[in-house]
Design a protein around this motif. Structure first.
Motif, PDB file in Angstrom:
ATOM      1  N   ILE A   1      19.658 -10.546  -7.304  1.00  0.00           N
ATOM      2  CA  ILE A   1      20.341 -10.792  -6.036  1.00  0.00           C
ATOM      3  C   ILE A   1      19.770 -12.034  -5.363  1.00  0.00           C
ATOM      4  CG2 ILE A   1      20.756  -9.893  -3.708  1.00  0.00           C
ATOM      5  CD1 ILE A   1      20.746  -7.045  -5.056  1.00  0.00           C
ATOM      6  N   GLY A   2      18.441 -12.152  -5.346  1.00  0.00           N
ATOM      7  CA  GLY A   2      17.812 -13.316  -4.725  1.00  0.00           C
ATOM      8  C   GLY A   2      18.209 -14.621  -5.378  1.00  0.00           C
TER       9      GLY A   2
ATOM     10  N   TRP B   1      13.271 -10.198   0.489  1.00  0.00           N
ATOM     11  CA  TRP B   1      12.784 -11.533   0.128  1.00  0.00           C
ATOM     12  C   TRP B   1      11.283 -11.513  -0.140  1.00  0.00           C
ATOM     13  CZ3 TRP B   1      15.328 -15.142  -1.981  1.00  0.00           C
ATOM     14  CH2 TRP B   1      16.666 -15.362  -1.673  1.00  0.00           C
ATOM     15  N   GLU B   2      10.533 -10.694   0.584  1.00  0.00           N
ATOM     16  CA  GLU B   2       9.089 -10.585   0.331  1.00  0.00           C
ATOM     17  C   GLU B   2       8.835 -10.075  -1.089  1.00  0.00           C
ATOM     18  OE1 GLU B   2       7.103  -8.273   3.359  1.00  0.00           O
ATOM     19  OE2 GLU B   2       8.058  -9.433   4.958  1.00  0.00           O
ATOM     20  N   VAL B   3       9.578  -9.027  -1.488  1.00  0.00           N
ATOM     21  CA  VAL B   3       9.420  -8.482  -2.843  1.00  0.00           C
ATOM     22  C   VAL B   3       9.868  -9.520  -3.868  1.00  0.00           C
ATOM     23  CG1 VAL B   3      10.155  -6.673  -4.448  1.00  0.00           C
ATOM     24  CG2 VAL B   3       9.683  -6.105  -2.048  1.00  0.00           C
ATOM     25  N   PHE B   4      10.986 -10.174  -3.600  1.00  0.00           N
ATOM     26  CA  PHE B   4      11.498 -11.216  -4.497  1.00  0.00           C
ATOM     27  C   PHE B   4      10.429 -12.287  -4.728  1.00  0.00           C
ATOM     28  CE2 PHE B   4      13.316 -15.434  -5.016  1.00  0.00           C
ATOM     29  CZ  PHE B   4      14.166 -15.267  -6.084  1.00  0.00           C
TER      30      PHE B   4
ATOM     31  N   VAL C   1      13.387  -3.787  -8.953  1.00  0.00           N
ATOM     32  CA  VAL C   1      12.786  -5.097  -8.667  1.00  0.00           C
ATOM     33  C   VAL C   1      13.580  -6.193  -9.367  1.00  0.00           C
ATOM     34  CG1 VAL C   1      10.726  -6.536  -8.913  1.00  0.00           C
ATOM     35  CG2 VAL C   1      10.499  -4.138  -8.225  1.00  0.00           C
ATOM     36  N   HIS C   2      14.011  -5.928 -10.590  1.00  0.00           N
ATOM     37  CA  HIS C   2      14.806  -6.927 -11.298  1.00  0.00           C
ATOM     38  C   HIS C   2      16.179  -7.093 -10.664  1.00  0.00           C
ATOM     39  CE1 HIS C   2      11.909  -6.257 -14.807  1.00  0.00           C
ATOM     40  NE2 HIS C   2      11.586  -7.346 -14.167  1.00  0.00           N
TER      41      HIS C   2
ATOM     42  N   GLU D   1       0.838  -1.201   0.000  1.00  0.00           N
ATOM     43  CA  GLU D   1       0.000   0.000   0.000  1.00  0.00           C
ATOM     44  C   GLU D   1       0.875   1.253   0.000  1.00  0.00           C
ATOM     45  OE1 GLU D   1      -3.349   2.064  -0.421  1.00  0.00           O
ATOM     46  OE2 GLU D   1      -3.361  -0.110  -0.208  1.00  0.00           O
ATOM     47  N   GLY D   2       0.830   1.996  -1.112  1.00  0.00           N
ATOM     48  CA  GLY D   2       1.577   3.246  -1.215  1.00  0.00           C
ATOM     49  C   GLY D   2       3.069   3.098  -1.496  1.00  0.00           C
ATOM     50  N   VAL D   3       3.539   1.872  -1.706  1.00  0.00           N
ATOM     51  CA  VAL D   3       4.971   1.642  -1.974  1.00  0.00           C
ATOM     52  C   VAL D   3       5.123   1.034  -3.361  1.00  0.00           C
ATOM     53  CG1 VAL D   3       7.073   0.448  -1.237  1.00  0.00           C
ATOM     54  CG2 VAL D   3       5.454   1.286   0.477  1.00  0.00           C
ATOM     55  N   GLU D   4       5.914   1.704  -4.191  1.00  0.00           N
ATOM     56  CA  GLU D   4       6.227   1.214  -5.537  1.00  0.00           C
ATOM     57  C   GLU D   4       7.730   1.262  -5.732  1.00  0.00           C
ATOM     58  OE1 GLU D   4       2.335   2.729  -8.035  1.00  0.00           O
ATOM     59  OE2 GLU D   4       4.090   4.019  -8.004  1.00  0.00           O
TER      60      GLU D   4
END
Length: 145
Positions: free
Chosen positions: A34-35, A90-93, A28-29, A19-22
């Motif tokens: 990295i992940g 890790w959540e974003v990954f 992201v790539h 929410e509200g974070v982009e």
């Protein structure tokens, strides 16, 4: 050109994280690279992403400030930095991996109608296209130095 332009339009869009974070698609790539290569140095991440070490260094710096990654010195070389995802990273990954898996599943389902030789031919053609693009990149970037 149509495919490239469509892809550029997608890449220009920020990716909603919460929410509200982009985050910009490039960041992201970078998290994805990295992940998939946890504990790699910046040069290795740059190679995986197909960008310069300087570009990765800048992205990693931004991601570190946002607390998605952390940098540690290599135990073998204090000048070499290794990168790791934080819990939030890790959540974003994982969210982005799920997105890619969903779209890859869709693509593979649509490619099922083609025979193995047809897929092999298309793959060979794309490999040649990639080589030509690599040569063009090398030419352009060698002129700019």
């Amino acid at each position: 050109m149509r495919i490239i332009n469509k892809h550029l339009r997608i890449e220009a869009q920020p990716i909603p994280i919460s929410e509200g974070v982009e985050l910009p698609a490039g960041e992201v790539h970078c998290l994805q690279a990295i992940g998939l290569n946890e504990g790699a140095n910046l040069k290795s991440i740059a190679t995986v992403m197909g960008v310069s070490k300087s570009a990765v260094s800048q992205m990693v710096g931004k991601l570190e400030k946002k607390e998605f990654v952390r940098k540690d010195s290599s135990p073998d070389n204090n000048k070499e930095l290794l990168v790791f995802l934080t819990g939030t990273g890790w959540e974003v990954f994982n969210m982005h991996q799920e997105f890619h898996e969903r779209h890859m599943h869709n693509l593979l389902g649509r490619l099922d109608e083609f025979s193995d030789p047809q897929i092999a031919s298309a793959s060979a053609i794309l490999a040649i296209v990639e080589t030509v693009v690599d040569e063009r990149i090398a030419e352009i970037f060698s002129r700019s130095k």
